[in-house]
Design a protein around this motif. Structure first.
Motif, mmCIF file in Angstrom:
data_model
loop_
_atom_site.group_PDB
_atom_site.id
_atom_site.type_symbol
_atom_site.label_atom_id
_atom_site.label_comp_id
_atom_site.label_asym_id
_atom_site.label_seq_id
_atom_site.Cartn_x
_atom_site.Cartn_y
_atom_site.Cartn_z
ATOM 1 N N ARG A 36 71.310 -22.053 82.793
ATOM 2 C CA ARG A 36 71.283 -23.052 83.880
ATOM 3 C C ARG A 36 70.004 -23.873 83.868
ATOM 4 N N ASN A 37 69.112 -23.603 82.914
ATOM 5 C CA ASN A 37 67.818 -24.311 82.869
ATOM 6 C C ASN A 37 67.115 -24.251 84.216
ATOM 7 N N THR A 38 67.096 -23.060 84.794
ATOM 8 C CA THR A 38 66.556 -22.888 86.129
ATOM 9 C C THR A 38 65.598 -21.703 86.195
ATOM 10 N N LEU A 39 64.487 -21.936 86.869
ATOM 11 C CA LEU A 39 63.494 -20.895 87.141
ATOM 12 C C LEU A 39 63.618 -20.508 88.601
ATOM 13 N N TYR A 40 63.493 -19.220 88.898
ATOM 14 C CA TYR A 40 63.648 -18.739 90.263
ATOM 15 C C TYR A 40 62.395 -18.006 90.726
ATOM 16 N N LEU A 41 62.244 -17.953 92.039
ATOM 17 C CA LEU A 41 61.223 -17.105 92.648
ATOM 18 C C LEU A 41 61.867 -16.441 93.861
ATOM 19 N N GLN A 42 62.140 -15.165 93.736
ATOM 20 C CA GLN A 42 62.677 -14.386 94.851
ATOM 21 C C GLN A 42 61.498 -13.889 95.671
ATOM 22 N N MET A 43 61.498 -14.209 96.949
ATOM 23 C CA MET A 43 60.378 -13.860 97.822
ATOM 24 C C MET A 43 60.893 -12.986 98.960
ATOM 25 N N ASN A 44 60.405 -11.767 99.023
ATOM 26 C CA ASN A 44 60.799 -10.813 100.058
ATOM 27 C C ASN A 44 59.607 -10.459 100.931
ATOM 28 N N ASN A 45 59.903 -9.932 102.113
ATOM 29 C CA ASN A 45 58.861 -9.495 103.042
ATOM 30 C C ASN A 45 57.792 -10.578 103.206
ATOM 31 N N LEU A 46 58.250 -11.768 103.498
ATOM 32 C CA LEU A 46 57.332 -12.898 103.603
ATOM 33 C C LEU A 46 56.368 -12.730 104.757
ATOM 34 N N LYS A 47 55.163 -13.239 104.548
ATOM 35 C CA LYS A 47 54.100 -13.153 105.534
ATOM 36 C C LYS A 47 53.617 -14.550 105.897
ATOM 37 N N PRO A 48 53.032 -14.719 107.077
ATOM 38 C CA PRO A 48 52.532 -16.054 107.458
ATOM 39 C C PRO A 48 51.581 -16.647 106.417
ATOM 40 N N GLU A 49 50.816 -15.817 105.744
ATOM 41 C CA GLU A 49 49.880 -16.329 104.742
ATOM 42 C C GLU A 49 50.566 -16.817 103.474
ATOM 43 N N ASP A 50 51.875 -16.627 103.365
ATOM 44 C CA ASP A 50 52.640 -17.191 102.249
ATOM 45 C C ASP A 50 53.018 -18.650 102.505
ATOM 46 N N THR A 51 52.743 -19.129 103.688
ATOM 47 C CA THR A 51 53.059 -20.515 104.028
ATOM 48 C C THR A 51 52.300 -21.471 103.125
ATOM 49 N N ALA A 52 53.053 -22.349 102.456
ATOM 50 C CA ALA A 52 52.450 -23.286 101.506
ATOM 51 C C ALA A 52 53.548 -24.169 100.922
ATOM 52 N N VAL A 53 53.128 -25.163 100.179
ATOM 53 C CA VAL A 53 54.060 -25.911 99.334
ATOM 54 C C VAL A 53 54.087 -25.211 97.985
ATOM 55 N N TYR A 54 55.272 -24.891 97.530
ATOM 56 C CA TYR A 54 55.444 -24.175 96.268
ATOM 57 C C TYR A 54 55.894 -25.146 95.183
ATOM 58 N N LYS A 113 52.365 -9.192 94.643
ATOM 59 C CA LYS A 113 52.905 -8.116 93.813
ATOM 60 C C LYS A 113 53.747 -7.171 94.663
ATOM 61 N N GLY A 114 54.919 -6.853 94.139
ATOM 62 C CA GLY A 114 55.829 -5.976 94.867
ATOM 63 C C GLY A 114 56.720 -6.684 95.869
ATOM 64 N N ARG A 115 56.427 -7.951 96.118
ATOM 65 C CA ARG A 115 57.237 -8.719 97.084
ATOM 66 C C ARG A 115 57.972 -9.887 96.425
ATOM 67 N N PHE A 116 57.363 -10.500 95.435
ATOM 68 C CA PHE A 116 57.959 -11.656 94.776
ATOM 69 C C PHE A 116 58.399 -11.281 93.371
ATOM 70 N N THR A 117 59.475 -11.946 92.900
ATOM 71 C CA THR A 117 59.963 -11.729 91.545
ATOM 72 C C THR A 117 60.303 -13.067 90.912
ATOM 73 N N ILE A 118 59.743 -13.310 89.742
ATOM 74 C CA ILE A 118 60.042 -14.532 89.004
ATOM 75 C C ILE A 118 61.089 -14.218 87.944
ATOM 76 N N SER A 119 62.003 -15.162 87.757
ATOM 77 C CA SER A 119 63.027 -14.977 86.734
ATOM 78 C C SER A 119 63.505 -16.341 86.272
#
Length: 112
Positions: free
Chosen positions: A75-93, A64-70
């Motif tokens: 364009r039939n496209t979903l986005y995920l804007q990810m800011n201020n990334l942290k090592p614990e965000d490491t994953a397969v999305y 919350k406060g770092r990621f934004t879904i839109s």
């Protein structure tokens, strides 16, 4: 069968940003809900962010406060804007829509 294809993952330093995209081969404008999940090694898949057709959003507390879904229906496209990334965000999305299943995933690695 509609397919979902994620892109935009990569290696980024802590504090950096990435934008993930999920291109659908079908019309997303009538899809009631779409979302992003992630799965880190040895952990269960978890909801990161979701959005309903009406625009309501939900986020995992940790993003919350770092990621934004839109979504861009044209364009039939979903986005995920990810800011201020942290090592614990490491994953397969993964991108998902209930009627269409899952994409193949895109790796996000946050490391210095």
């Amino acid at each position: 069968q509609v397919q979902l294809m994620e892109s935009g993952g990569g290696l980024v330093q802590p504090g950096g940003s990435l934008t993930l995209s999920c291109a659908a081969s079908g019309d997303i404008s009538t899809v009631n809900a779409m979302g992003w999940y992630r799965q880190a090694p040895g952990k269960e898949r978890e909801l990161v962010a979701g959005q309903t057709i009406g625009g309501q959003t939900t986020y995992h507390d940790s993003v919350k406060g770092r990621f934004t879904i839109s979504r861009d229906n044209a364009r039939n496209t979903l986005y995920l804007q990810m800011n201020n990334l942290k090592p614990e965000d490491t994953a397969v999305y993964y991108c998902t829509a209930p009627a269409w299943g899952w994409g193949q995933g895109t790796q996000v690695t946050v490391s210095s």
